[in-house]
Design an enzyme around this catalytic site. Structure first.
Site, PDB file in Angstrom:
ATOM      1  N   SER A  75      22.938  73.812 -68.354  1.00 24.65           N
ATOM      2  CA  SER A  75      22.662  72.461 -68.484  1.00 24.65           C
ATOM      3  C   SER A  75      23.893  71.686 -68.531  1.00 24.65           C
ATOM      4  O   SER A  75      24.973  72.342 -69.000  1.00 24.65           O
ATOM      5  CB  SER A  75      21.845  72.094 -69.876  1.00 24.65           C
ATOM      6  N   TYR A  80      21.357  72.751 -79.405  1.00 21.78           N
ATOM      7  CA  TYR A  80      20.857  72.822 -77.978  1.00 21.78           C
ATOM      8  C   TYR A  80      21.933  72.923 -77.284  1.00 21.78           C
ATOM      9  O   TYR A  80      21.938  73.732 -76.329  1.00 21.78           O
ATOM     10  CB  TYR A  80      19.742  71.568 -77.590  1.00 21.78           C
TER      11      TYR A  80
END
Length: 253
Positions: A140, A153
């Protein structure tokens, strides 16, 4: 001889799109996920396009569950795997570090980091045995930068980025490719999961610009897999045109 791709998190989003893309190319598919009904439905839809399709229902957070499910496959099937896509991952909640929910932390760490480790540990011996293969880890932009209230995260996706680079070194003598694909804002079930089913809040994330879609990432996986044997793409950062980095967007609102 048909090639075989193993995809975690194939029940939705990137994983489902990747499955459909490789089914259209006639590959054998090993599809995994937590939701058996979705796997069964996907298998039914793709039958006739793909080669052999195997569905395994397990949660990547649980090593024993991963092991038991994967080892139900015949050894010749495991030895035929050409590509492993570590796609299963999620974001849970969004808050400052001191306000974080411990259950959310555990879920993200266990899925995004341990899940990649568990499945890779089980599949890599078969790739090493034949001295070929390709591992694709779905990272990501959060693995390249951090942003407000994204703390844990972001940390898990930084770990995926580091693991991808480490795998590349460890597996170099075995002719195994490793690619980290890091998408920016992509409209899948990601935000719906992060905001725990709040559809309005999830939809607002993508207001005012065109995000990436699951098929964009599936096409990217197809591209990196189709490079010649002597070419490995180690790392790809992919953004919507309206996104410059983790926090900067051009929105037409």
């Amino acid at each position: 001889m048909k090639k075989t791709i193993f995809i975690t998190g194939a029940t939705a989003g990137f994983g489902e799109a990747i499955a459909r893309t490789f089914a259209a190319k006639g590959w054998n598919l090993i599809l995994t996920g937590r939701r058996k009904e979705r796997l069964d439905k996907l298998k039914e839809e793709l039958s006739g396009q793909a080669g052999e399709i195997y569905c395994l229902t397990f949660d990547v957070q649980d090593y024993i569950s991963c092991q038991n499910a994967i080892y139900t496959l015949p050894e010749k099937v495991l030895e035929s795997i050409d590509v492993l896509v570590n796609n299963a991952g999620l974001a849970a909640g969004r808050s400052s570090i001191d306000q974080g929910d411990l259950n959310d932390w555990d879920t993200m760490i266990d899925t995004n980091i341990k899940g990649v480790l568990y499945v890779s540990k089980l599949i890599i011996p078969f790739l090493k045995k034949k001295e070929s293969g390709h591992i694709i880890n779905l990272g990501s932009i959060a693995g390249k930068e951090v942003y407000p209230s994204g703390n844990v995260y972001c940390a898990t996706k930084h770990a995926v980025d580091a693991l991808s680079r480490s795998m590349r070194i460890d597996l170099l003598p075995f002719n195994i490719k490793v690619t980290n694909i890091a998408p920016g804002a992509a409209e899948t079930e990601f935000s719906l999961v992060r905001f725990k089913g709040d559809e309005k809040q999830a939809k607002e994330v993508y207001n005012g610009f065109t995000p990436l879609f699951a098929q964009d990432i599936a096409d990217t996986v197809d591209f990196v897999v189709s490079r010649p044997a002597h070419v490995t793409i180690n790392d790809l950062l992919i953004m919507p045109t309206a996104q410059a980095n983790a926090t900067q967007f051009h929105k037409e609102i």
